[in-house]
Design a protein around this motif. Structure first.
Motif, short mmCIF file in Angstrom:
data_model
loop_
_atom_site.label_atom_id
_atom_site.label_comp_id
_atom_site.label_asym_id
_atom_site.label_seq_id
_atom_site.Cartn_x
_atom_site.Cartn_y
_atom_site.Cartn_z
N ASN A 218 0.85 -1.19 0.00
CA ASN A 218 0.00 0.00 0.00
C ASN A 218 0.89 1.25 0.00
N PHE A 219 1.51 1.52 -1.14
CA PHE A 219 2.57 2.53 -1.17
C PHE A 219 2.05 3.94 -0.97
N VAL A 220 0.86 4.24 -1.46
CA VAL A 220 0.30 5.58 -1.25
C VAL A 220 0.04 5.82 0.23
N GLU A 221 -0.52 4.81 0.89
CA GLU A 221 -0.74 4.90 2.34
C GLU A 221 0.60 5.04 3.07
N ALA A 222 1.57 4.27 2.65
CA ALA A 222 2.89 4.33 3.28
C ALA A 222 3.46 5.74 3.20
N ILE A 223 3.35 6.36 2.04
CA ILE A 223 3.87 7.71 1.86
C ILE A 223 3.14 8.69 2.79
N LYS A 224 1.84 8.53 2.91
CA LYS A 224 1.07 9.40 3.80
C LYS A 224 1.58 9.32 5.23
N PHE A 225 1.79 8.13 5.72
CA PHE A 225 2.25 7.97 7.10
C PHE A 225 3.69 8.44 7.28
N HIS A 226 4.55 8.17 6.30
CA HIS A 226 5.94 8.60 6.44
C HIS A 226 6.08 10.12 6.39
N ARG A 227 5.19 10.79 5.67
CA ARG A 227 5.22 12.25 5.67
C ARG A 227 4.81 12.80 7.04
N GLU A 228 3.86 12.13 7.68
CA GLU A 228 3.50 12.51 9.05
C GLU A 228 4.67 12.29 9.99
N ARG A 229 5.35 11.16 9.78
CA ARG A 229 6.49 10.85 10.62
C ARG A 229 7.60 11.89 10.43
N LEU A 230 7.81 12.29 9.17
CA LEU A 230 8.83 13.29 8.85
C LEU A 230 8.51 14.62 9.54
N SER A 231 7.26 15.01 9.52
CA SER A 231 6.85 16.27 10.13
C SER A 231 7.15 16.28 11.63
N ILE A 232 6.83 15.17 12.31
CA ILE A 232 7.07 15.11 13.76
C ILE A 232 8.57 15.04 14.07
N ALA A 233 9.32 14.35 13.22
CA ALA A 233 10.77 14.28 13.42
C ALA A 233 11.38 15.68 13.34
N LYS A 234 10.93 16.47 12.37
CA LYS A 234 11.42 17.85 12.26
C LYS A 234 10.99 18.68 13.46
N GLU A 235 9.78 18.44 13.93
CA GLU A 235 9.25 19.16 15.09
C GLU A 235 10.14 18.96 16.31
N PHE A 236 10.67 17.74 16.47
CA PHE A 236 11.51 17.43 17.63
C PHE A 236 13.00 17.61 17.33
N GLY A 237 13.34 17.96 16.10
CA GLY A 237 14.75 18.07 15.74
C GLY A 237 15.46 16.73 15.77
N ASP A 238 14.72 15.66 15.52
CA ASP A 238 15.26 14.30 15.56
C ASP A 238 15.82 13.95 14.19
N LYS A 239 17.11 14.19 14.01
CA LYS A 239 17.72 14.01 12.70
C LYS A 239 17.75 12.54 12.27
N ALA A 240 17.94 11.63 13.22
CA ALA A 240 17.97 10.20 12.86
C ALA A 240 16.62 9.75 12.34
N ALA A 241 15.55 10.18 13.02
CA ALA A 241 14.20 9.83 12.55
C ALA A 241 13.88 10.51 11.23
N GLU A 242 14.37 11.72 11.06
CA GLU A 242 14.17 12.44 9.80
C GLU A 242 14.84 11.68 8.66
N ARG A 243 16.07 11.22 8.92
CA ARG A 243 16.78 10.45 7.89
C ARG A 243 16.01 9.19 7.52
N ARG A 244 15.49 8.49 8.52
CA ARG A 244 14.73 7.28 8.23
C ARG A 244 13.49 7.59 7.40
N ALA A 245 12.83 8.69 7.73
CA ALA A 245 11.61 9.06 7.01
C ALA A 245 11.93 9.35 5.54
#
Length: 603
Positions: A218-245
């Protein structure tokens, strides 16, 4: 009178000794806590072990020490020790009637069993944690238990996929069912942590949902969730999580055929990996970029990044990764029409495959060498013994144009193993011991760890079958005698596990705690159903071990799990077919960005 005075002095001396021992135990444990918080788990375990040697009569202090020791050993990858101390913690929690503590210890055992690949046992322990948390109205514990349950089924699904050549979404029904169960637990976890306002936990849930939907296709769904994950990683300044996203977004876009967009995310992955000074992730990003440029037919840029991957693999001593880099370079040079260089890297791939015992790689590389030698017009005798270079005697390459690719059969990529890597990303060692004698350190028993490529693959959460199954007993059962022994000792084990308090290391039994250790916890002890479920899991696991386990194959830390060799093979095979029926000018009209390989419903 004299005897009475002497007795009082003895009691006073005894109390002073106990007081000094308690203080010593506490001081050692606090130093262990400090070292673990600083990331020195080896040093931390030494102080915690010393605290256990001194001992304490405070049951909650001892329980907290057990929990932290188990977590520290988990981070050190000493899983047998982690199981041992989380088992002690569970025994002590049950003995003193600490239901919340019992649930958390069960969860830690479950997480450890998950890492050991004992998924059914892990699920039973994590379910126990969930049941107790719901019973006690512990919403934070419930959220963690749901997260851990999702991790268990996600890891089990990946294990079922490991060794197969299937693309994401092309799944056996059993695998799909396992991953759907993981998705259900992650969704429940996400809903709960939203209610709790825990943004960090929401980020982990979004990342895991993205990873699970990716595996389900479900790649479209996956992209939706990873973009949410990316947003929160940036919010916390979590560079490792940002890289994973970024990496995960690139992976999903690949299977939607959006190769150019994927390269942008992989470039950001590479940039952050360098900022974080993480060579393994840097190599993986280079490898992904090399493969993506191959799909885009930008072979010079593909070679550039595969060479960077090769250099890092050599620096890290990753021979499997080095062989994969040579394989990729040989493929890219073939497509570029440079058969001399292709032969050079093919020979290196062959040599490495022989060295590491990779039979599939050896067969593939051998065929590639034969085909290239035939194309170039050389024989074994024409090649220098040096692996670094070769010479051509009395023969010239038959082809020099780019279109010569149709004269060489497509490189045969055999069934590629799904490769696993060490992870423990976004792992939080929930605040280690803050106050020993007033608080149990609730947050330490179950940690939410975020693995390297995903959000769920590793961590210090140790879920284990605990008392029911001795870790050493199940490591490698080989004989029928062992099966008979396990069957005959089932009832004895169940009895032993309910009370073995006197054997707990570091416990000093005094009149102050004796009342808590005598029979009062029986009503709180888990019933036979819990233990019977564990034993059934054990029996099932042993039956599974009678059959040959799946071939593990060589593993490469510098090669990502999300490899798409099969996709490259299909795309290139299609191109080669087109090259046989169209003029060269027609070949340039194809736009790879329009392809949607592996696309499926978006859930």
């Amino acid at each position: 009178m004299a005897q009475s005075a002497g007795s009082m002095e003895t009691d006073l001396a005894s109390k002073r000794l106990h007081s000094r021992m308690e203080a010593s135990c506490l001081e050692l444990a606090l130093e262990g806590e400090r070292l673990c918080k600083a990331g020195d788990f080896k040093g931390g375990t030494a102080f915690f072990e010393a605290a256990v040697q001194v001992g304490t009569e405070d049951l909650k202090t001892l329980s907290a020490i057990y929990s932290q020791l188990g977590n520290a050993y988990f981070y050190l990858k000493e899983y047998a020790k982690a199981l041992e101390y989380h088992r002690h913690d569970l025994t002590l929690a049950r003995t003193i009637g600490d239901r919340i503590g019992e649930g958390k210890a069960s969860g830690n055992l479950g997480n450890t069993l998950k890492v050991l690949g004992r998924y059914d046992e892990a699920a039973v322990c994590c379910q126990r944690h969930l049941d107790i948390s719901q019973e006690q109205g512990d919403k934070v514990g419930e959220a963690r238990a749901l997260y851990n349950m999702g991790n268990v089924f996600h890891a089990k699904g990946k294990q079922q996929l490991w060794g197969s050549s299937q693309d994401p979404g092309d799944l056996h029904p059993d695998v799909s069912d396992t991953l759907q169960r993981a998705t259900a637990f992650y969704e429940m976890n996400l809903a709960l942590v939203k209610d709790l306002g825990d943004r960090a936990a929401q980020g982990r849930a979004f990342g895991n949902l993205g990873n699970t939907h990716y595996l389900l296709g479900n790649f479209v769904e996956a992209i939706k969730f990873h973009r949410e994950r990316l947003s929160i990683a940036k919010e916390f300044g979590d560079k490792a999580a940002e890289r994973r996203a970024y990496s995960n977004l690139g992976n999903a876009l690949i299977f939607l055929g959006q190769f150019s967009a994927a390269t942008e995310y992989y470039r950001k992955t590479l940039q952050l990996s360098r900022q974080l000074k993480d060579q393994v992730m840097e190599a993986q990003a280079c490898y992904s970029l090399g493969n993506t440029y191959t799909l885009l037919q930008e072979y010079d840029r593909a070679i550039e990044h595969h060479l960077k991957h090769l250099i890092i693999a050599q620096e890290l001593g990753d021979r499997v990764g080095e062989g994969r880099a040579c394989w990729s370079l040989g493929n890219a040079y073939v497509l570029l029409g440079n058969h001399r260089q292709a032969l050079h890297y093919s020979r290196k791939h062959l040599a490495i495959s022989r060295e590491i015992g990779d039979r599939n790689g050896e067969l593939t590389a051998g065929m590639n060498v034969e085909e290239l030698m035939e194309v170039i017009g050389v024989k074994d005798a024409d090649l220098s013994p040096a692996e670094a270079e070769f010479k051509v005697q009395g023969a010239r390459p038959k082809f020099s144009k780019r279109s010569s690719v149709d004269s060489v059969e497509l490189w045969k990529y055999g069934s590629e193993k799904k490769l696993s890597r060490d992870h423990s990303d976004e792992d939080c060692f929930f605040d280690l011991l803050s106050k020993f004698q007033s608080s149990r350190m609730e947050d330490q028993r179950c940690q939410l760890d975020e693995p390297t490529n995903g959000e769920n693959t590793g961590g210090a959460d140790a879920d284990s079958l605990n008392d029911v199954i001795e870790a050493s007993l199940l490591t490698s059962p080989q004989t029928e005698e062992l099966f008979d022994l396990i069957a005959s000792t089932q009832s004895r084990r169940l009895d032993d596990q309910r009370v073995s308090v006197s054997s707990l290391p570091g416990l000093r039994i005094t009149h102050n705690n004796l009342g808590h250790l005598c029979g009062e916890s029986d009503p709180q002890a888990p019933g036979d159903d819990f233990f019977n479920m564990l034993v059934k899991c054990q029996s099932s696991r042993i039956d599974d071990q009678r059959c040959s386990p799946p071939e593990g194959g060589p593993r490469a830390p510098t090669v990502p799990d999300e490899d798409f060799f099969n996709l490259i093979q299909r795309v290139q095979a299609k191109r080669m077919d087109e090259q046989r029926v169209h003029l060269p000018s027609d070949q340039q009209d194809e736009s790879e960005d329009e392809r949607e390989p592996g696309a499926s419903d978006s859930g």
